[in-house]
Enzyme design. Structure first.
Site, mmCIF file in Angstrom:
data_model
loop_
_atom_site.group_PDB
_atom_site.id
_atom_site.type_symbol
_atom_site.label_atom_id
_atom_site.label_comp_id
_atom_site.label_asym_id
_atom_site.label_seq_id
_atom_site.Cartn_x
_atom_site.Cartn_y
_atom_site.Cartn_z
ATOM 1 N N LYS A 9 -4.332 47.840 -34.144
ATOM 2 C CA LYS A 9 -4.709 48.990 -33.310
ATOM 3 C C LYS A 9 -5.838 48.603 -32.374
ATOM 4 C CE LYS A 9 -6.914 52.526 -35.339
ATOM 5 N NZ LYS A 9 -7.199 53.837 -35.958
ATOM 6 N N SER A 25 6.327 50.713 -19.438
ATOM 7 C CA SER A 25 5.470 49.811 -20.193
ATOM 8 C C SER A 25 3.980 50.110 -20.068
ATOM 9 C CB SER A 25 5.716 48.359 -19.819
ATOM 10 O OG SER A 25 5.209 48.089 -18.533
ATOM 11 N N THR A 57 6.216 52.658 -25.993
ATOM 12 C CA THR A 57 6.572 51.749 -24.907
ATOM 13 C C THR A 57 6.427 50.314 -25.396
ATOM 14 O OG1 THR A 57 6.249 51.324 -22.540
ATOM 15 C CG2 THR A 57 4.251 51.722 -23.848
ATOM 16 N N TYR A 58 6.429 49.367 -24.475
ATOM 17 C CA TYR A 58 6.264 47.961 -24.834
ATOM 18 C C TYR A 58 5.144 47.354 -23.995
ATOM 19 C CZ TYR A 58 8.864 47.145 -20.543
ATOM 20 O OH TYR A 58 9.257 47.146 -19.230
ATOM 21 N N GLY A 73 5.075 53.378 -14.846
ATOM 22 C CA GLY A 73 6.260 54.225 -14.796
ATOM 23 C C GLY A 73 5.946 55.672 -15.102
ATOM 24 N N ALA A 74 6.889 56.327 -15.782
ATOM 25 C CA ALA A 74 6.763 57.768 -16.048
ATOM 26 C C ALA A 74 5.494 58.121 -16.809
ATOM 27 C CB ALA A 74 7.987 58.255 -16.823
ATOM 28 N N ALA A 75 4.988 57.198 -17.641
ATOM 29 C CA ALA A 75 3.766 57.457 -18.404
ATOM 30 C C ALA A 75 2.565 57.700 -17.493
ATOM 31 C CB ALA A 75 3.471 56.304 -19.354
#
Length: 116
Positions: A9, A25, A57-58, A73-75
């Site tokens: 984490k 991502s 995501t990655y 992107g969408a995030a």
């Protein structure tokens, strides 16, 4: 039976960028990835402490020493520069492995995402 357990984490990192014009991502400074034991392409859960959003995501490797945490992107609609995030990676383990698991947790400096 196998268990999905927290492996590592990055706790309370600061978002430095949000790039809507990229295909998905999260980009993470390679120093942070190394310290947390995370790999490029690894699936992560990202929690936004500012607004409660949570995505899966990655990882894309970011420039080493840059402090970059960029949601792509969408995030980018859900995360903004300055937001504080927790990035978590999980692993599938046997019950025996899970009992011995000691997750790697790192605490970057807020605002810079640098480590000591």
């Amino acid at each position: 039976m196998f268990l999905q357990m927290i492996k590592s984490k990055i706790h309370c990192a600061t978002v430095t960028e949000a790039n809507l014009n990229y295909i998905g991502s999260i980009t993470i400074d390679e120093n942070l990835m190394d310290a947390a034991g995370m790999l490029e392409g690894e699936m992560v859960h990202v929690v936004n402490n500012n607004n409660g959003e949570r995505i899966v995501t990655y990882i894309i490797k970011g420039e080493r020493g840059s402090g970059v945490i960029c949601l792509n992107g969408a995030a980018a609609h859900k995360f903004s520069p300055g937001d504080v995030v927790i990035i978590m990676a999980y692993a599938i383990m046997s019950p025996e492995e899970a009992a011995a698991n000691k997750p790697k947790v790192i605490f970057p400096h807020r605002g810079t995402n640098m480590l000591d």
